[in-house]
Structures are given as structure tokens and as C-alpha cells.
Design an enzyme around this catalytic site. Structure first.
Site, PDB file in Angstrom:
ATOM      1  N   PRO A  84       0.822  -1.221   0.000  1.00 47.22           N
ATOM      2  CA  PRO A  84       0.000   0.000   0.000  1.00 47.22           C
ATOM      3  C   PRO A  84       0.853   1.267   0.000  1.00 47.22           C
ATOM      4  CG  PRO A  84      -0.905  -1.588   1.533  1.00 47.22           C
ATOM      5  CD  PRO A  84       0.395  -2.170   1.038  1.00 47.22           C
ATOM      6  N   CYS A  85       0.461   2.219  -0.839  1.00 44.23           N
ATOM      7  CA  CYS A  85       1.301   3.403  -1.058  1.00 44.23           C
ATOM      8  C   CYS A  85       0.806   4.633  -0.319  1.00 44.23           C
ATOM      9  CB  CYS A  85       1.372   3.714  -2.557  1.00 44.23           C
ATOM     10  SG  CYS A  85      -0.238   4.061  -3.317  1.00 44.23           S
TER      11      CYS A  85
END
Length: 360
Positions: A83-84
Site C-alpha cells: 500500500p502506497c
């Protein structure tokens, strides 16, 4: 180059609805499993890909749980996109705790690589990750690998978006041919991707495709979209249409909202809020509505018939927008997979890697 199709067994961590997986499969890689903690990803992942969905938090995942999947081929590949959110330029205030937890997922990916020692590794993420210390820590987990990483402009490999992503490919087999530089393609446009879909109105759902639906617009937003031109901004409107927040000095510098896409250009980056006219330049080029969820998925290069919902399940914009916006574009996944396949073929043949023209 060797024409044998290498048997590469892959596991896709943080697989979401299967964008990276679907691209890898299209390149010839055998994805044996996808891992994600979001239960809403199970149906689209399994309905479109011949692999099981493991509903697990990667933080709690043990390396031994993946060994049986990675051992099913001649070569093993661990792939994923952690996840960014911690690197997003949006909503940074008050998020230090959440950011720390998400950074931990990047390092967990690295620790799984270090323990499993797959033949190949690929990671896709936001471009900003390369500037953070957590990325340097991830690279330390790749001791013994040849590593190539770069920021890829997705429009240059055939994704119809202005979208920059960090792509890393690592190999224990050889150090040549790990770059996506060979995977160039003519830019694709919004027109090429979505113009053949049936016309719908704001608030309408197409009878044969529930995903081809767009949210309704208020009377004011209907006036605004009718006053908008492709590629324009709210600055083109009459004063009475401009939102109060944009009349302030702090809001005047944000023109990339309440806009229409252009037919003959790439789309802006598809985000988790891509179904909202006011959330970016997500207005349809000619129809008075935001793009539909199906159009968003196609701009993410999912096939027209990619299944996101079981039959009869209601469409929830926020949920599906999140799943589509967070996905790896399928065409980017296919480009990554093609580079990996060509790399392995070159290792098997003992000859230098030659770019494949199979994908584009």
C-alpha cells in the site's frame, strides 16, 4: 532467443482485484496465489484469474505459507505492490501512525524475500517511494540479487493515463535485461479506450453491465459540467458557478478538479475517487457526467469483461472506486511480466536478452 515458455510460479502479495496478476498471466507467468486482507477483492481476483485468493494480512504471513505455491514451477517469483498511502501527497496531516504501519508492509515484503529467496522479485509502487529510507532498507533485503529499478511513465508503455510508478525487478539468475526500457508503445488515448461504450446519463446504470454506471449530479454540478470543456478547468466558468473554496487564495492554485477528460489524450491518473466529477479531471469528454466505474477500470487497462461483482450484488461507488483506483494497471503488469519472461529465456539460452515484440 529460446522459444520455450519458462515455467515461472508467482505469488502476488497485496494483490487487490488482480491487476498485476492479470498482467503477469497475460505475459505467460503462472500466478499460483494472490494475498490480500480485503475480502472484497476475493471475487474479482478469483473470477478473472486461475489462482486462489488468500485472505491474509501480509504482516501476519509466514514464509512457509508461500513455499508450496512458489515451488510449483522451474522458477519462482515474488511480486507485489505494498500500500502506497504513506507516500501520497494527499492528506498527510495527522497520519504518522498509519504511515508507520504502511511502511512496515514494505519491509515485510523485503523480509519475505530474504527468507524465501525466490529466483525473481518485482515490486511496483508510487514514484515517491524511491526517495524514502524505507526503500533503501528494502533494497538491503535483496542482497545476492541483481536489481534494476526506475520510475516508469505508464503512458509510454501503452497505459492511457498520466501515471508514474516505481518498478523494481530483481533476479538471482543474471544481471541483464531487467529494465522496462524495451517495453515502449504508442500512447493510447481516452477515445481509444472507452469511446465505444454505450452512452449513459449521470445517475444511470447500463442494463447489461452494472459496472457501467455513474453517480448522479446535483443541479449545480450539472450546470458546472455543462460549462466545462475537455482539458479545461473551473477557471473557464462563469463566476456564479465557481465553488467558494476556489474563490479563496488557498484554493485558486488547484485547477485540476471539476474538469473533463480529453478524447485524444491520456486520462489523468485514475484514483480511488475517480467516479466523482469534483474529485479531479474525471468528467466524461462529451457526456454530462463523471466517468463510469467500467470506464475507470478500462482506463486502468482491465479488459472490458473483467468481473468485479457477483451477479445481483449492488454497486457501491466508494468501495469499487477504491479497488479500481488502487489496482496496478494490467498493461503495466504485462510489461513487467514480458521483461521477466524475456530475461529467463535469455538465461536458458545463454544469449543476451532481446526485447520481445509479443506484447506490443
Amino acid at each position: 532467443m529460446n522459444d520455450r515458455i519458462p515455467d515461472i510460479a508467482a505469488v502476488d502479495l497485496f494483490c487487490g482485484v488482480g491487476g498485476l496478476t492479470h498482467g503477469l498471466v497475460r505475459s505467460g507467468i503462472n500466478v499460483r496465489a494472490g494475498v490480500d486482507l480485503d475480502p472484497h477483492c476475493r471475487y474479482p481476483f478469483e473470477a478473472n484469474n486461475s489462482a486462489p485468493f488468500l485472505e491474509r494480512d501480509v504482516n501476519d504471513l509466514k514464509a512457509d505459507e508461500l513455499k508450496s505455491y512458489l515451488s510449483q514451477g522451474d522458477y519462482s517469483l515474488l511480486a507485489g505492490c505494498a500500500p502506497c498511502q504513506p507516500f501520497s501527497t494527499y492528506s498527510q496531516s495527522g497520519r504518522s501512525k498509519k504511515r508507520g504501519l504502511d511502511w512496515q508492509l514494505v519491509l515485510k515484503f523485503g523480509s519475505l524475500v530474504a527468507e524465501l529467496q525466490p529466483d525473481l522479485v518485482t515490486m511496483e509502487n508510487v514514484a515517491q517511494l524511491a526517495q524514502h529510507s524505507v526503500f533503501k532498507d528494502f533494497l538491503k533485503c535483496l542482497d545476492g540479487y541483481s536489481v534494476h529499478y526506475s520510475v516508469v511513465e505508464c503512458a509510454k508503455i501503452g497505459v492511457p493515463q498520466s501515471r508514474k510508478r516505481l518498478v523494481l525487478i530483481a533476479s538471482k539468475l543474471d544481471n541483464a535485461g531487467l529494465s522496462l526500457d524495451s517495453q515502449t508503445a504508442p500512447p493510447r488515448t481516452v477515445r481509444q479506450e472507452i469511446s465505444k461504450l454505450p452512452a449513459i446519463a449521470a445517475g444511470e446504470q447500463h442494463a447489461r453491465d452494472p459496472l457501467h454506471t455513474a453517480p448522479s449530479l446535483s443541479e449545480m454540478n450539472m450546470r458546472r459540467i455543462r460549462a466545462s470543456k475537455p482539458g479545461g478547468t473551473w477557471r473557464d466558468w462563469e463566476p456564479e458557478l465557481i465553488a467558494a473554496c476556489h474563490r479563496k487564495a488557498t484554493g485558486a492554485t488547484y485547477p485540476s478538479v471539476y474538469g473533463r477528460m480529453e478524447w485524444d489524450a491520456p486520462a489523468p491518473t485514475i484514483t480511488t475517487q475517480c467516479f466523482g466529477f469534483g474529485n479531479g479531471r474525471f468528467g466524461h469528454p462529451t457526456q454530462d457526467r463523471a466517468i463510469s466505474l467500467r470506464e475507470a477500470a478500462m482506463l486502468q487497462t482491465f479488459p472490458r469483461n473483467y468481473k468485479f461483482l457477483p451477479k445481483g450484488e449492488p454497486v457501491r461507488f466508494n468501495r469499487l472506486g477504491r479497488l479500481i483506483g488502487n489496482a496496478v494497471p494490467v498493461r503495466l503488469g504485462e510489461a513487467i511480466g514480458t521483461v521477466i519472461m524475456d530475461h529467463v529465456r535469455s538465461v536458458e539460452s545463454g544469449k543476451p536478452t532481446e526485447p520481445s515484440d509479443r506484447l506490443f
